[in-house]
Design a protein around this motif. Structure first.
Motif, PDB file in Angstrom:
ATOM      1  N   ALA A  15       0.825  -1.210   0.000  1.00 47.89           N
ATOM      2  CA  ALA A  15       0.000   0.000   0.000  1.00 47.89           C
ATOM      3  C   ALA A  15       0.858   1.258   0.000  1.00 47.89           C
ATOM      4  N   ASN A  16       1.952   1.266   0.751  1.00 44.39           N
ATOM      5  CA  ASN A  16       2.813   2.447   0.812  1.00 44.39           C
ATOM      6  C   ASN A  16       3.454   2.754  -0.536  1.00 44.39           C
ATOM      7  N   ASP A  17       3.836   1.709  -1.271  1.00 41.99           N
ATOM      8  CA  ASP A  17       4.432   1.915  -2.585  1.00 41.99           C
ATOM      9  C   ASP A  17       3.399   2.398  -3.588  1.00 41.99           C
ATOM     10  N   ALA A  18       2.190   1.865  -3.493  1.00 43.49           N
ATOM     11  CA  ALA A  18       1.136   2.266  -4.430  1.00 43.49           C
ATOM     12  C   ALA A  18       0.715   3.704  -4.221  1.00 43.49           C
ATOM     13  N   ASP A  19       0.890   4.221  -3.010  1.00 51.65           N
ATOM     14  CA  ASP A  19       0.450   5.574  -2.688  1.00 51.65           C
ATOM     15  C   ASP A  19       1.084   6.623  -3.595  1.00 51.65           C
ATOM     16  N   GLY A  20       2.327   6.433  -3.975  1.00 50.82           N
ATOM     17  CA  GLY A  20       2.996   7.419  -4.823  1.00 50.82           C
ATOM     18  C   GLY A  20       3.133   6.996  -6.272  1.00 50.82           C
TER      19      GLY A  20
END
Length: 305
Positions: free
Chosen positions: A85-90
């Protein structure tokens, strides 16, 4: 008892007659749906469907699911990983979009939902399921918001597979593919959102709208306020087609028309706009007049300088 040749012929004739009668029965024969798909070549609906009233997917918080998010996974001998999720955020990337339609309509997507080609959805190889993304056609500036609930595309170097409706709104059904930018939309539990990692909120109170000036996208019609309204007929990366459309509108309708150049994160775009109008009623009437002259790809938006 030994059967004569005539007896055998009669029996054969009766058997053939029975098959014919069965084939003419009013009860249709069941189609074998044991295979994954029953259509060999994908296509859109048999009759053209108006999607002008189909709004963008409305981003909302959805808890992570296990379905469709196995990582890594392998398709046709190639391994893929699902983003955290953290990688997809940006996430923001440019590439080739394709679309899928009737062949997959009514079948399950990778996260177990039923694919509906008339909804604003998409398939992506690595974004978490479900998630949301803004997809912009880099050749005409049009944008949509889709809900990613499927895996793919696994052909060549394609970046994303869009539903038939989303591809139609981006105006590339005829070409089959388009150059696009895909930017992830993340929704937190408190309702706050980010677009490609930057704080973002849909325009006004309508969560299906796109922030036009920030992204170069064309918004869905939404409740409008302010003093100056325009009817936008197109947005182009090159000025020449914008000028041709401007001249066509001026010569066929006599409406006041302009080409407005804007600079966005996706590049420069030239917007063909009719107006200004004092209120939404006048703008909507202008849309009706323009539609009667063949200019049906129109939307009302506010004038922001």
């Amino acid at each position: 008892m030994t059967k004569t040749l005539s007896d055998l012929r009669l029996a054969a004739a009766l058997a053939v007659l029975a098959l014919v009668v069965a084939g003419c029965s009013s009860t249709p024969t069941e189609t074998d749906h044991s295979g994954r798909y029953t259509i060999a070549q994908d296509h859109g609906p048999a009759q053209d469907v108006d999607v002008s009233g189909t709004g963008n997917a409305v981003p909302r918080y959805e808890a992570p699911r296990s379905a469709g998010n196995k990582s890594p996974y392998t398709v046709w001998g190639k391994q893929y990983r699902v983003m955290a999720a953290n990688d997809a955020d940006g996430y923001v990337q440019r590439g080739i979009a394709s679309w899928y339609g009737k062949k997959f309509h009514g079948h399950k997507t990778s996260n177990g939902e039923i694919y509906d080609m008339y909804e604003m959805s998409a398939a992506h190889k690595s974004l978490p399921l479900p998630s949301y993304a803004r997809v912009t056609n880099l050749d005409n500036g049009r944008s949509v918001i889709v809900r990613v609930n499927d895996r793919g595309p696994f052909h060549g170097d394609r970046l994303i597979d869009l539903s038939w409706a989303a591809a139609k709104k981006l105006d590339f059904l005829g070409q089959g593919t388009a150059r696009v930018e895909v930017a992830s939309i993340t929704v937190l539990q408190d309702g706050s959102m980010t677009l490609a990692g930057q704080s973002w909120s849909p325009e006004g109170s309508n969560a299906s709208a796109v922030v036009a000036e920030a992204t170069g996208a064309q918004p869905e019609p939404s409740p409008l306020d302010g003093n100056a309204l325009f009817v936008q007929l197109g947005s182009f990366s090159q000025v020449a087609p914008a000028r041709r459309l401007e001249q066509a509108v001026r010569s066929r309708t006599g409406e006041p028309v302009r080409v407005r150049q804007i600079t966005t994160a996706s590049g420069d775009f030239h917007r063909v706009q009719v107006g200004p109008f004092g209120d939404s009623i006048d703008a909507e009437r202008a849309m009706e007049r323009l539609a009667s002259e063949g200019f049906r790809q129109a939307m009302v938006l506010t004038d922001r300088h």
